[in-house]
Write a protein that holds these residues in place. Sequence first.
Motif, mmCIF file in Angstrom:
data_model
loop_
_atom_site.group_PDB
_atom_site.id
_atom_site.type_symbol
_atom_site.label_atom_id
_atom_site.label_comp_id
_atom_site.label_asym_id
_atom_site.label_seq_id
_atom_site.Cartn_x
_atom_site.Cartn_y
_atom_site.Cartn_z
ATOM 1 N N ALA B 42 -113.707 27.264 -20.554
ATOM 2 C CA ALA B 42 -113.838 26.245 -19.506
ATOM 3 C C ALA B 42 -112.701 26.336 -18.498
ATOM 4 C CB ALA B 42 -113.884 24.852 -20.133
ATOM 5 N N LEU B 43 -111.516 26.685 -18.978
ATOM 6 C CA LEU B 43 -110.344 26.744 -18.100
ATOM 7 C C LEU B 43 -110.201 28.097 -17.410
ATOM 8 C CD1 LEU B 43 -107.807 24.898 -20.435
ATOM 9 C CD2 LEU B 43 -108.678 24.064 -18.240
ATOM 10 N N GLY B 44 -111.129 29.009 -17.687
ATOM 11 C CA GLY B 44 -111.082 30.314 -17.029
ATOM 12 C C GLY B 44 -110.079 31.269 -17.639
ATOM 13 N N HIS B 45 -109.796 31.143 -18.916
ATOM 14 C CA HIS B 45 -108.895 32.061 -19.595
ATOM 15 C C HIS B 45 -109.681 33.174 -20.279
ATOM 16 C CE1 HIS B 45 -106.277 28.257 -20.040
ATOM 17 N NE2 HIS B 45 -105.926 28.907 -18.960
ATOM 18 N N LYS B 46 -109.040 34.309 -20.446
ATOM 19 C CA LYS B 46 -109.590 35.329 -21.342
ATOM 20 C C LYS B 46 -109.243 34.892 -22.760
ATOM 21 C CE LYS B 46 -110.469 40.031 -22.065
ATOM 22 N NZ LYS B 46 -111.255 41.012 -21.325
ATOM 23 N N VAL B 47 -110.151 35.133 -23.706
ATOM 24 C CA VAL B 47 -109.915 34.697 -25.084
ATOM 25 C C VAL B 47 -110.109 35.882 -26.024
ATOM 26 C CG1 VAL B 47 -110.541 33.052 -26.893
ATOM 27 C CG2 VAL B 47 -110.846 32.407 -24.492
ATOM 28 N N MET B 48 -109.097 36.140 -26.834
ATOM 29 C CA MET B 48 -109.205 37.168 -27.874
ATOM 30 C C MET B 48 -109.279 36.464 -29.225
ATOM 31 S SD MET B 48 -106.316 39.852 -26.514
ATOM 32 C CE MET B 48 -106.284 40.839 -27.984
ATOM 33 N N VAL B 49 -110.253 36.856 -30.026
ATOM 34 C CA VAL B 49 -110.394 36.286 -31.365
ATOM 35 C C VAL B 49 -110.245 37.413 -32.379
ATOM 36 C CG1 VAL B 49 -111.945 35.098 -32.971
ATOM 37 C CG2 VAL B 49 -111.914 34.437 -30.555
ATOM 38 N N VAL B 50 -109.276 37.241 -33.282
ATOM 39 C CA VAL B 50 -109.047 38.226 -34.348
ATOM 40 C C VAL B 50 -109.416 37.550 -35.664
ATOM 41 C CG1 VAL B 50 -107.339 39.690 -35.503
ATOM 42 C CG2 VAL B 50 -107.175 39.275 -33.030
ATOM 43 N N PRO B 51 -110.605 37.848 -36.195
ATOM 44 C CA PRO B 51 -111.036 37.171 -37.430
ATOM 45 C C PRO B 51 -110.409 37.809 -38.659
ATOM 46 C CG PRO B 51 -112.748 38.667 -36.692
ATOM 47 C CD PRO B 51 -111.633 38.767 -35.688
ATOM 48 N N THR B 108 -101.742 39.828 -21.387
ATOM 49 C CA THR B 108 -101.744 38.630 -20.532
ATOM 50 C C THR B 108 -101.769 39.036 -19.063
ATOM 51 O OG1 THR B 108 -100.471 37.473 -22.223
ATOM 52 C CG2 THR B 108 -100.555 36.453 -20.052
ATOM 53 N N GLU B 109 -100.934 40.020 -18.718
ATOM 54 C CA GLU B 109 -100.914 40.513 -17.327
ATOM 55 C C GLU B 109 -102.274 41.092 -16.944
ATOM 56 O OE1 GLU B 109 -96.269 41.880 -17.396
ATOM 57 O OE2 GLU B 109 -97.748 43.274 -16.558
ATOM 58 N N GLN B 110 -102.859 41.823 -17.874
ATOM 59 C CA GLN B 110 -104.168 42.439 -17.614
ATOM 60 C C GLN B 110 -105.232 41.361 -17.373
ATOM 61 O OE1 GLN B 110 -104.997 45.533 -17.111
ATOM 62 N NE2 GLN B 110 -107.206 45.127 -16.970
ATOM 63 N N ALA B 111 -105.174 40.302 -18.187
ATOM 64 C CA ALA B 111 -106.128 39.196 -18.010
ATOM 65 C C ALA B 111 -105.968 38.583 -16.617
ATOM 66 C CB ALA B 111 -105.922 38.139 -19.096
ATOM 67 N N ARG B 112 -104.733 38.413 -16.172
ATOM 68 C CA ARG B 112 -104.483 37.857 -14.840
ATOM 69 C C ARG B 112 -105.029 38.795 -13.756
ATOM 70 N NH1 ARG B 112 -103.629 33.499 -13.088
ATOM 71 N NH2 ARG B 112 -101.660 33.658 -11.989
ATOM 72 N N ARG B 113 -104.823 40.116 -13.968
ATOM 73 C CA ARG B 113 -105.336 41.079 -12.977
ATOM 74 C C ARG B 113 -106.861 41.032 -12.917
ATOM 75 N NH1 ARG B 113 -101.114 44.479 -14.703
ATOM 76 N NH2 ARG B 113 -102.461 45.519 -16.214
ATOM 77 N N GLU B 114 -107.483 40.744 -14.055
ATOM 78 C CA GLU B 114 -108.956 40.664 -14.091
ATOM 79 C C GLU B 114 -109.478 39.349 -13.503
ATOM 80 O OE1 GLU B 114 -110.118 41.312 -18.171
ATOM 81 O OE2 GLU B 114 -109.178 43.282 -18.236
ATOM 82 N N GLY B 115 -108.570 38.489 -13.108
ATOM 83 C CA GLY B 115 -108.980 37.248 -12.450
ATOM 84 C C GLY B 115 -108.986 36.031 -13.355
ATOM 85 N N TYR B 116 -108.566 36.181 -14.603
ATOM 86 C CA TYR B 116 -108.517 35.028 -15.501
ATOM 87 C C TYR B 116 -107.214 34.251 -15.269
ATOM 88 C CZ TYR B 116 -112.368 37.347 -17.878
ATOM 89 O OH TYR B 116 -113.576 37.935 -18.148
ATOM 90 N N ALA B 117 -107.241 32.983 -15.640
ATOM 91 C CA ALA B 117 -106.061 32.131 -15.434
ATOM 92 C C ALA B 117 -104.978 32.395 -16.479
ATOM 93 C CB ALA B 117 -106.489 30.667 -15.489
ATOM 94 N N GLY B 118 -105.320 33.060 -17.547
ATOM 95 C CA GLY B 118 -104.349 33.347 -18.602
ATOM 96 C C GLY B 118 -105.057 33.940 -19.800
ATOM 97 N N LEU B 119 -104.335 34.029 -20.911
ATOM 98 C CA LEU B 119 -104.890 34.626 -22.130
ATOM 99 C C LEU B 119 -104.702 33.660 -23.292
ATOM 100 C CD1 LEU B 119 -106.008 37.242 -23.586
ATOM 101 C CD2 LEU B 119 -103.616 37.830 -24.009
ATOM 102 N N ARG B 120 -105.726 33.539 -24.121
ATOM 103 C CA ARG B 120 -105.656 32.767 -25.365
ATOM 104 C C ARG B 120 -105.958 33.699 -26.520
ATOM 105 N NH1 ARG B 120 -107.653 26.680 -25.538
ATOM 106 N NH2 ARG B 120 -106.125 25.980 -24.035
ATOM 107 N N LEU B 121 -105.252 33.494 -27.628
ATOM 108 C CA LEU B 121 -105.460 34.335 -28.807
ATOM 109 C C LEU B 121 -105.623 33.451 -30.031
ATOM 110 C CD1 LEU B 121 -105.219 37.126 -30.360
ATOM 111 C CD2 LEU B 121 -102.756 36.700 -30.401
#
Lengths: 134, 289
Positions: B42-51, B108-121
Amino acid sequence: MTDAEQLLDKAFVLADLPVLRSLLRDCAIVAGMAQDQREEFVLATHELLANAAQHGGGGGQVLVEHASGELRCQVRDRGPGMTAGCQDGSGLRVVRALVDSFDIGDAGPGADITMTMTVRPAAPGRVPGAEGRC
Amino acid sequence: MRIDEHTLAVDQVRQGDHAFAHYADDEAQWAIVSAFTGRGCALGHKVMVVPDPAMSRENASQRIRASGGMAERALASGQVVCTSMREIIYPDTRFRADQQLLRLAGATEQARREGYAGLRLFIDMRWAHDLNLDVESMMAWETGAEELFASGEFAAVCGYDRRAFDPEILDAMRAAHPVAVLERPGELRAYRTERGCHLIGDADAATRPEFRTAIEAALDEAAGGSVLLDLSQICFLSVGCAADLLRLTRRSDYRWVVVRCSPFQARMLRQLDADSIATLVLDDAAGPA
């Protein structure tokens, strides 16, 4: 509502309400609501969902759409419909005070409630999610 | 597990947070993952999930998809990515904390370059068993990663399954994180304070008995002429619980009952006629809304 973006369409029972509140906050963020209005939207919708789950046959269906600067939420349940007692409760009184429109449908069995809120965006420069917790 | 001022509902986690989560069943785990992931979307972040390393990426994606909301679209677009620690550290085969800091800062930098507001893990910490990382190295990683969070563009929830870690390790890891999240969405926890009580989480129909009990105990037992009911970390307060709070306050013998809450909660309490209780003070400077 024309060209509405559907943000949520989900069946629910009482146990789903915590997860639904989180999804509703997500909808309000996507619609661009400022933080204080997001909480108003979550509270108003929660009260409708809780009413449906507790008095409307155990659950129902919630639909949230966004269009033209407005967030619209429809809650349908499987109960006997809205009785006068239900409509006088403090929960629904608070809901009516928070929303811009509130309609109770009478088509078929069960209650069918639709409410709308005009989106009040966050102040310029305020980043959603960076304002405060919840 | 201990509850204190560092404990929050998962819905209250925001960018810059390094959070500890614990659970002992899969439903609780995926409820936390879904809430954290959905908010990121919803906030426009990239999200990585490591199960859990024992779970396939397909199964993890399925669990996220089942949560509803925006997850399906976010998985399809690549906004949400399920991966593994082995894949993150590749071509290395051993975990090195210094390399991991660089990798996550780069991601995180890559996520910003891709246009996301940040990265969540979100990361299930059972990867440490999979890569034979000892407890000391794990602790060094958890306590040495704070620079990653300083920019406010990165957030992480470290998930500890109580079935896989000893209680002493869990206590130590909890203490090593600036934030701890409640075990599952919708939970309400209370702890006593010198002047009253502090409530964390959600007060709704399901937790209403606990809510009433905590308020009653604080009103019954707090010493002195005033009592402080701290709701500032309440994530959600239903109309029913707010009405209970006012009913109990009205009955109490205190000279002052101070309710610390958000401006939004204060408005709701006033709408329910809080101003008619002469002994009630609403301290609504605590929250942003």
